[in-house]
Structure formats: structure tokens, C-alpha cells
Scaffold this active site. Sequence first.
Site, PDB file in Angstrom:
ATOM      1  N   LYS A 177       0.858  -1.184   0.000  1.00 59.18           N
ATOM      2  CA  LYS A 177       0.000   0.000   0.000  1.00 59.18           C
ATOM      3  C   LYS A 177       0.893   1.233   0.000  1.00 59.18           C
ATOM      4  O   LYS A 177       1.694   1.431   0.911  1.00 59.18           O
ATOM      5  CB  LYS A 177      -0.914   0.001   1.218  1.00 59.18           C
ATOM      6  N   LYS A 235      -2.143  -1.498  -3.847  1.00 59.85           N
ATOM      7  CA  LYS A 235      -2.991  -0.314  -3.795  1.00 59.85           C
ATOM      8  C   LYS A 235      -2.139   0.949  -3.867  1.00 59.85           C
ATOM      9  O   LYS A 235      -1.172   1.055  -3.112  1.00 59.85           O
ATOM     10  CB  LYS A 235      -3.778  -0.342  -2.485  1.00 59.85           C
TER      11      LYS A 235
END
Length: 324
Positions: free
Chosen positions: A195, A248
Site C-alpha cells: 500500500k 494499492k
Amino acid sequence: MLFPDYRPRRMRRSEALRKMVRETNLTVNDLILPLFAIGGKNIKNKIPSMPGHHQLSIDHLADQARQAFAKGIPAVILFGIPDRKDPLGTNAYAKNGIVQQAVRAVKEAVPDLAVITDVCLCQYTDHGHCGMVDGKHIDNDATLDLLARTALSHARAGADMVAPSDMMDGRVAEIRNLLDENDYSHIPVMSYAAKYCSAYYGPFRAAADSAPQFGDRRTYQMDPANAVEAIREATLDIEEGADIIMVKPALAYLDIIYRLREETDLPLAAYNVSGEFSMIKAAAQMDWLDGQKVMLETLTAIKRAGADMILTYFALEAAETLGN
Ligand code: PBG
Ligand code: ZN
């Protein structure tokens, strides 16, 4: 065989031929719909930067979940906007917290829809950070127990899967252990493994009221310049017991999706985040591009890069177009 003996265009002459050689087929099974739960009744607060999305009270949220299931979408991921924030993010792991209530409502309304919960503290802490704050620094180890308790409370409410998005070191193992100790060894962990510290989360933070009140998330989310580090992050989470690995954002990180697909044999998820959604919506509203076509091209690209599933605010629209 070279031109003129071989002509690649031969196989592009008709839709039927193109279908036969299509390498990537996006289906409704690939989609996960994010939903935002807020307290109260009959509330549907528009999120201006995310057209079509709202902060939903639980009655409306259950309706949305029903619609998603009717369109063939296999799963939703729930985020909560609590009515009260404090330094310890108490409402993240409260038995009757907003997400816990939302999980129970959705499981009752649509038992066969998979309910995933985002596990983090930033919506629930008054400082807006994903972990405990000690002065100006984020206390990794003091956060782990609270994250695990949050995950456990989601499982107790009936969540089918938990998805830690905090990026604290060691949290997957902590969550896995606490779930196992409490007879939730059947609940998978979808780890936000790679992330990145991304400005593409802007619309989400407005929607979920989760912007940090001081500083930024650079000491825990990944540097957008790094790729090899994503392999290390994913490897750690796999060793700690993750069942699904997530990258992400998705679009600016297709190379990371591709690399992790090569490196691991776990299912891979990609989060087509709020800013990626908003950009396409805004350009479509200006009539600068065909929003529906760009949506399908984008989702197909994410899958082509190697994602097995895509968390996307386009899920309902895409499901309508794709059928089931
Ligand atoms: C919470 C969380 C965020 C997103 C998912 N979980 C925001 C953040 O880390 O700042 C972003 C989702 C999106 O932009 O669509 N940690
Ligand atoms: Zn967070």
C-alpha cells in the site's frame, strides 16, 4: 512466420474472432464494491468527488448490498464513519461500532454476499492516523493489539474476511493469531501488503473523514518510488499468514501487480482507489472521454496485469455492463 505470410490483423476481423483469442476476460466475479457506513436512519450523504457514492446509513447500505448481490457481485468491503473519534480509536473495535452494525445488517439482508471489512484506525482516531500516536510519532507495536481486536470484533459481527489497511509491521500475524485463538481460523485475511503513500486517496479521505490531522502517512505507507520493497512487504505478509495480497492503488502501480503476480502464488487483489475513480468520472462529466469505455479498459488492464480481483467504486456500473 513473417509478413506477408503472417498477418496479425486476420484474427481481428470480427468480434467473434476477437473473442476467441481474447486473453483477459473481465467478469462480475472479479469485482468488490466498497461501501461507506454512517450512523442514523435514512441517510444518504452524497460524496461530491465520487459521483454515485454516498455515506449510507445501515438501511440504505443493506439495500446497496442487495443490489450488488443481485448483479452478481460476490463481495463488498465496508468502511465506517463513526459518530465519535478518540486517541485510541475505540469505536473501531466496539461491539456496536458502525462497521460491526453494518456487517450484521448486510449478513442478515444478503447472507450469501461475502462481507469484507477494512481493518484500520484512521477513521476512528481523532488524530486521523492509522496507528497509535506517541507525540508526533506512530507507535507501531502499541497499535497491533488494537488492530487485532478490531479484526476480531468484525469476525464476531459476522464478517467473512478482514482486510488490514494500516501498514503497521507485524499486524497480519497479530490478527491471524487472535482470530485463531478465538475460533475464527476459518476467516481469511486480505492484506493490503503493498500500500503506497498516494495522493490518489484524496477523495476517500474526504468521504471517510480520515485525513491525518498532522503530518502524513509516509512513515508507514510505501514510497511510490519503490518496487522491490513491495516484494519484501508481500513476502512478510504471506509468512505471517495472509490469504490474499493486495496492491494499492492499482493504475499507477500495474508494474507492482505484475511483479507480485510473478513472485507469489496467492490470490492477488488490486484496489482501484477513489482518485482513480474520480479522475475518470470528472473527465466523463466534461465530455472529454467516454467514461464507460475508459472504465472497462482500466479494469481490464488491472486484470491483465495480474489481479485476480479488483476493489472498485465502478463495481455496480461495471456489473451492469458485463452482465452475469
Ligand atoms: C484506510 C484506508 C484508506 C483507503 C482504504 N483504507 C485511506 C488511506 O490509507 O489514507 C483508500 C481507499 C481509496 O482511496 O479508495 N487506511
Ligand atoms: Zn488507516
